[in-house]
Design a protein around this motif. Structure first.
Motif, PDB file in Angstrom:
ATOM      1  N   LEU A  40     -13.473  17.792 -37.098  1.00  0.00           N
ATOM      2  CA  LEU A  40     -12.399  18.618 -37.455  1.00  0.00           C
ATOM      3  C   LEU A  40     -12.849  19.508 -38.537  1.00  0.00           C
ATOM      4  O   LEU A  40     -13.518  19.290 -39.489  1.00  0.00           O
ATOM      5  N   LEU A  41     -12.114  20.712 -38.576  1.00  0.00           N
ATOM      6  CA  LEU A  41     -12.161  21.764 -39.778  1.00  0.00           C
ATOM      7  C   LEU A  41     -10.663  21.577 -40.422  1.00  0.00           C
ATOM      8  O   LEU A  41      -9.778  22.208 -39.776  1.00  0.00           O
ATOM      9  N   TYR A  42     -10.757  21.371 -41.573  1.00  0.00           N
ATOM     10  CA  TYR A  42      -9.256  21.345 -42.469  1.00  0.00           C
ATOM     11  C   TYR A  42      -9.183  22.579 -43.235  1.00  0.00           C
ATOM     12  O   TYR A  42     -10.107  22.741 -43.931  1.00  0.00           O
ATOM     13  N   THR A  43      -8.491  23.529 -42.812  1.00  0.00           N
ATOM     14  CA  THR A  43      -8.660  24.733 -43.612  1.00  0.00           C
ATOM     15  C   THR A  43      -7.443  24.971 -44.524  1.00  0.00           C
ATOM     16  O   THR A  43      -6.283  24.206 -44.281  1.00  0.00           O
ATOM     17  N   HIS A  44      -7.804  25.769 -45.486  1.00  0.00           N
ATOM     18  CA  HIS A  44      -6.422  26.050 -46.510  1.00  0.00           C
ATOM     19  C   HIS A  44      -5.726  26.996 -46.320  1.00  0.00           C
ATOM     20  O   HIS A  44      -4.993  27.742 -46.871  1.00  0.00           O
ATOM     21  N   TYR A  45      -5.944  27.813 -45.000  1.00  0.00           N
ATOM     22  CA  TYR A  45      -4.923  29.021 -44.481  1.00  0.00           C
ATOM     23  C   TYR A  45      -3.828  28.041 -43.658  1.00  0.00           C
ATOM     24  O   TYR A  45      -4.072  27.442 -42.437  1.00  0.00           O
ATOM     25  N   ASP A  46      -2.749  28.065 -44.223  1.00  0.00           N
ATOM     26  CA  ASP A  46      -1.515  27.596 -43.677  1.00  0.00           C
ATOM     27  C   ASP A  46      -1.764  26.045 -43.316  1.00  0.00           C
ATOM     28  O   ASP A  46      -0.952  25.606 -42.245  1.00  0.00           O
ATOM     29  N   ARG A  47      -2.736  25.403 -43.683  1.00  0.00           N
ATOM     30  CA  ARG A  47      -3.202  23.879 -43.619  1.00  0.00           C
ATOM     31  C   ARG A  47      -3.595  23.758 -42.044  1.00  0.00           C
ATOM     32  O   ARG A  47      -3.015  22.802 -41.740  1.00  0.00           O
ATOM     33  N   MET A  48      -4.058  24.706 -41.329  1.00  0.00           N
ATOM     34  CA  MET A  48      -4.257  24.608 -39.901  1.00  0.00           C
ATOM     35  C   MET A  48      -5.748  23.751 -39.852  1.00  0.00           C
ATOM     36  O   MET A  48      -6.436  23.701 -40.351  1.00  0.00           O
ATOM     37  N   ILE A  49      -5.525  22.740 -39.021  1.00  0.00           N
ATOM     38  CA  ILE A  49      -6.730  22.097 -38.480  1.00  0.00           C
ATOM     39  C   ILE A  49      -7.269  22.501 -37.022  1.00  0.00           C
ATOM     40  O   ILE A  49      -6.319  22.808 -36.179  1.00  0.00           O
ATOM     41  N   VAL A  50      -8.470  22.755 -36.844  1.00  0.00           N
ATOM     42  CA  VAL A  50      -9.184  22.794 -35.573  1.00  0.00           C
ATOM     43  C   VAL A  50     -10.098  21.964 -35.447  1.00  0.00           C
ATOM     44  O   VAL A  50     -10.672  21.403 -36.340  1.00  0.00           O
ATOM     45  N   ILE A 198      -1.992  32.695 -39.900  1.00  0.00           N
ATOM     46  CA  ILE A 198      -3.505  32.599 -39.839  1.00  0.00           C
ATOM     47  C   ILE A 198      -3.947  32.736 -38.274  1.00  0.00           C
ATOM     48  O   ILE A 198      -2.951  32.168 -37.488  1.00  0.00           O
ATOM     49  N   GLU A 199      -4.994  33.082 -38.064  1.00  0.00           N
ATOM     50  CA  GLU A 199      -5.455  32.743 -36.328  1.00  0.00           C
ATOM     51  C   GLU A 199      -6.890  32.310 -36.487  1.00  0.00           C
ATOM     52  O   GLU A 199      -7.744  32.437 -37.313  1.00  0.00           O
ATOM     53  N   ALA A 200      -7.245  31.625 -35.507  1.00  0.00           N
ATOM     54  CA  ALA A 200      -8.433  31.117 -35.105  1.00  0.00           C
ATOM     55  C   ALA A 200      -8.701  31.117 -33.614  1.00  0.00           C
ATOM     56  O   ALA A 200      -7.917  30.916 -32.765  1.00  0.00           O
ATOM     57  N   TYR A 201     -10.034  31.565 -33.450  1.00  0.00           N
ATOM     58  CA  TYR A 201     -10.554  31.930 -32.172  1.00  0.00           C
ATOM     59  C   TYR A 201     -11.546  30.849 -31.878  1.00  0.00           C
ATOM     60  O   TYR A 201     -12.553  30.851 -32.623  1.00  0.00           O
ATOM     61  N   LEU A 202     -11.504  30.190 -30.704  1.00  0.00           N
ATOM     62  CA  LEU A 202     -12.695  29.392 -30.109  1.00  0.00           C
ATOM     63  C   LEU A 202     -13.067  30.410 -28.910  1.00  0.00           C
ATOM     64  O   LEU A 202     -12.508  30.541 -28.001  1.00  0.00           O
ATOM     65  N   TYR A 203     -14.642  30.676 -28.722  1.00  0.00           N
ATOM     66  CA  TYR A 203     -15.233  31.455 -27.949  1.00  0.00           C
ATOM     67  C   TYR A 203     -15.920  30.456 -26.929  1.00  0.00           C
ATOM     68  O   TYR A 203     -16.362  29.502 -27.332  1.00  0.00           O
ATOM     69  N   MET A 233     -14.095  30.733 -34.980  1.00  0.00           N
ATOM     70  CA  MET A 233     -14.189  31.854 -35.977  1.00  0.00           C
ATOM     71  C   MET A 233     -12.589  31.604 -36.520  1.00  0.00           C
ATOM     72  O   MET A 233     -11.777  31.989 -35.907  1.00  0.00           O
ATOM     73  N   ILE A 234     -12.660  31.638 -37.995  1.00  0.00           N
ATOM     74  CA  ILE A 234     -11.268  31.643 -38.838  1.00  0.00           C
ATOM     75  C   ILE A 234     -11.262  33.144 -39.178  1.00  0.00           C
ATOM     76  O   ILE A 234     -11.818  33.834 -39.807  1.00  0.00           O
ATOM     77  N   SER A 235      -9.872  33.537 -38.801  1.00  0.00           N
ATOM     78  CA  SER A 235      -9.483  34.896 -39.317  1.00  0.00           C
ATOM     79  C   SER A 235      -8.494  34.825 -40.242  1.00  0.00           C
ATOM     80  O   SER A 235      -7.312  34.487 -39.993  1.00  0.00           O
ATOM     81  N   PRO A 236      -8.816  35.122 -41.560  1.00  0.00           N
ATOM     82  CA  PRO A 236      -7.949  35.476 -42.610  1.00  0.00           C
ATOM     83  C   PRO A 236      -6.579  36.238 -42.321  1.00  0.00           C
ATOM     84  O   PRO A 236      -6.838  37.061 -41.644  1.00  0.00           O
ATOM     85  N   GLY A 256      -0.747  29.963 -36.732  1.00  0.00           N
ATOM     86  CA  GLY A 256       0.356  29.087 -37.444  1.00  0.00           C
ATOM     87  C   GLY A 256       0.667  29.928 -38.692  1.00  0.00           C
ATOM     88  O   GLY A 256      -0.029  30.698 -39.298  1.00  0.00           O
ATOM     89  N   GLY A 257       1.979  29.917 -39.250  1.00  0.00           N
ATOM     90  CA  GLY A 257       2.517  30.761 -40.327  1.00  0.00           C
ATOM     91  C   GLY A 257       4.089  30.684 -40.328  1.00  0.00           C
ATOM     92  O   GLY A 257       4.601  29.636 -40.102  1.00  0.00           O
ATOM     93  N   ASP A 258       4.507  32.030 -40.748  1.00  0.00           N
ATOM     94  CA  ASP A 258       5.899  32.062 -41.108  1.00  0.00           C
ATOM     95  C   ASP A 258       6.657  32.274 -39.679  1.00  0.00           C
ATOM     96  O   ASP A 258       7.884  31.906 -39.772  1.00  0.00           O
ATOM     97  N   ASN A 259       6.247  32.621 -38.478  1.00  0.00           N
ATOM     98  CA  ASN A 259       7.002  32.394 -37.243  1.00  0.00           C
ATOM     99  C   ASN A 259       6.414  32.298 -36.135  1.00  0.00           C
ATOM    100  O   ASN A 259       4.868  32.238 -36.132  1.00  0.00           O
ATOM    101  N   VAL A 260       6.715  32.444 -35.019  1.00  0.00           N
ATOM    102  CA  VAL A 260       6.126  32.097 -33.765  1.00  0.00           C
ATOM    103  C   VAL A 260       6.140  33.383 -32.876  1.00  0.00           C
ATOM    104  O   VAL A 260       5.976  33.314 -31.433  1.00  0.00           O
TER     105      VAL A 260
END
Length: 274
Positions: A40-50, A198-203, A233-236, A256-260
């Motif tokens: 797991l990768l715990y990010t400080h971007y909106d507390r997202m885990i991937v 925040i957005e993350a990409y898995l290629y 890739m984590i995209s700030p 993940g963030g303020d809205n969907v």
């Protein structure tokens, strides 16, 4: 069998001064899958885990994750699970879900421990959740589909929206994947930013010898990172994100963030990039 890496946030000013290795160390999760491990990768971007779960020798159970500060990882979180492997089962307290390759499973807040069945290759993404919503198994046939781009501009692609308001309800997690059509190599063009999420990409589905050139940075201060198959890739929120490859590929996107609102983006014209 469970390992976790913490990723702190990077500002635009910091990113300007980073060399290739620093950018990779701060934004790329390049070993997301390992046999019989849950990484797991715990990010400080909106507390997202991937992360990746690859149960080859037997089932793997995910429960307590110290960094979440709760008894079980989903006590205050929701999660999306994409199966990239063979048909396999994910079991939670309310029952078992059999996932084919390309299927996705949404687990709501409070779902408890989850057991990943042998044979699957699971990509997981989790964000904080403020209320409990029902879990749901979503197939590609159930997903909302959006066709974008065209062959002459080599960006002909289909977006499969799984955890998305048009398909089901979530707290803040939005997740799906994009498949490039034959002959197309560009994704997410024109580029955009969305400072609210925040957005993350898995290629994935990228041949071993091929690479994706993932573009990031501020619109007038762009950078790139070269990415291999099954790397994340984590995209700030302040960064553009788009990519071009040397061969066919797909990618799983999660936000993940303020809205969907999937369309809540600030577009950047190609001619304005530097």
């Amino acid at each position: 069998m469970l390992s976790l890496t913490t990723l702190h946030s990077v500002s635009p000013l910091e990113a300007k001064g980073m060399d290739t290795q620093s950018l990779r160390a701060n934004l790329l999760f390049d070993q997301a899958f390992a046999p019989d491990e849950m990484k797991l990768l715990y990010t400080h971007y909106d507390r997202m885990i991937v992360g990746g779960v690859l149960p080859e020798g037997g089932d793997l159970t995910m429960d307590h994750v110290t960094e979440c500060g709760t008894d079980s990882i989903l006590d205050r979180r929701e999660m999306g699970i994409l199966n990239l492997g063979a048909t396999a089962v994910v079991t939670i307290s309310t029952g078992a879900h059999q996932l084919e390759a390309g299927d996705m499973l949404y687990l709501g807040k409070g779902s408890g421990p989850m057991t990943f069945g042998q044979g699957g290759q699971f990509y997981v993404a989790s964000t904080p959740a403020h209320r409990t919503l029902r879990s749901k198994h979503i197939t590609p046939a159930d997903a909302s589909k959006l066709n974008l781009g065209k062959a002459p501009t080599v960006n002909d692609r289909t977006i499969y929206q799984f955890i998305h308001p048009d398909v089901m309800e979530s707290c803040q997690l939005v997740m799906g994947y994009t498949k490039l059509h034959d002959g197309s190599v560009w994704n997410t063009v024109p580029a955009h930013v969305h400072g609210r999420r925040i957005e993350a990409y898995l290629y994935f589905d990228l041949a071993t010898e091929n690479r994706v050139f993932h573009f990031m940075g501020q619109p007038q201060e762009t950078r790139h990172i070269v990415i291999g198959n099954e790397e994340v890739m984590i995209s700030p929120p302040w960064s553009i994100h788009c990519g071009c490859s040397t061969g066919r590929y797909s990618f799983c996107w999660v936000m993940g963030g303020d809205n969907v609102d999937y369309a809540d983006v600030d577009m950047v014209a190609i001619g304005d990039l530097q």
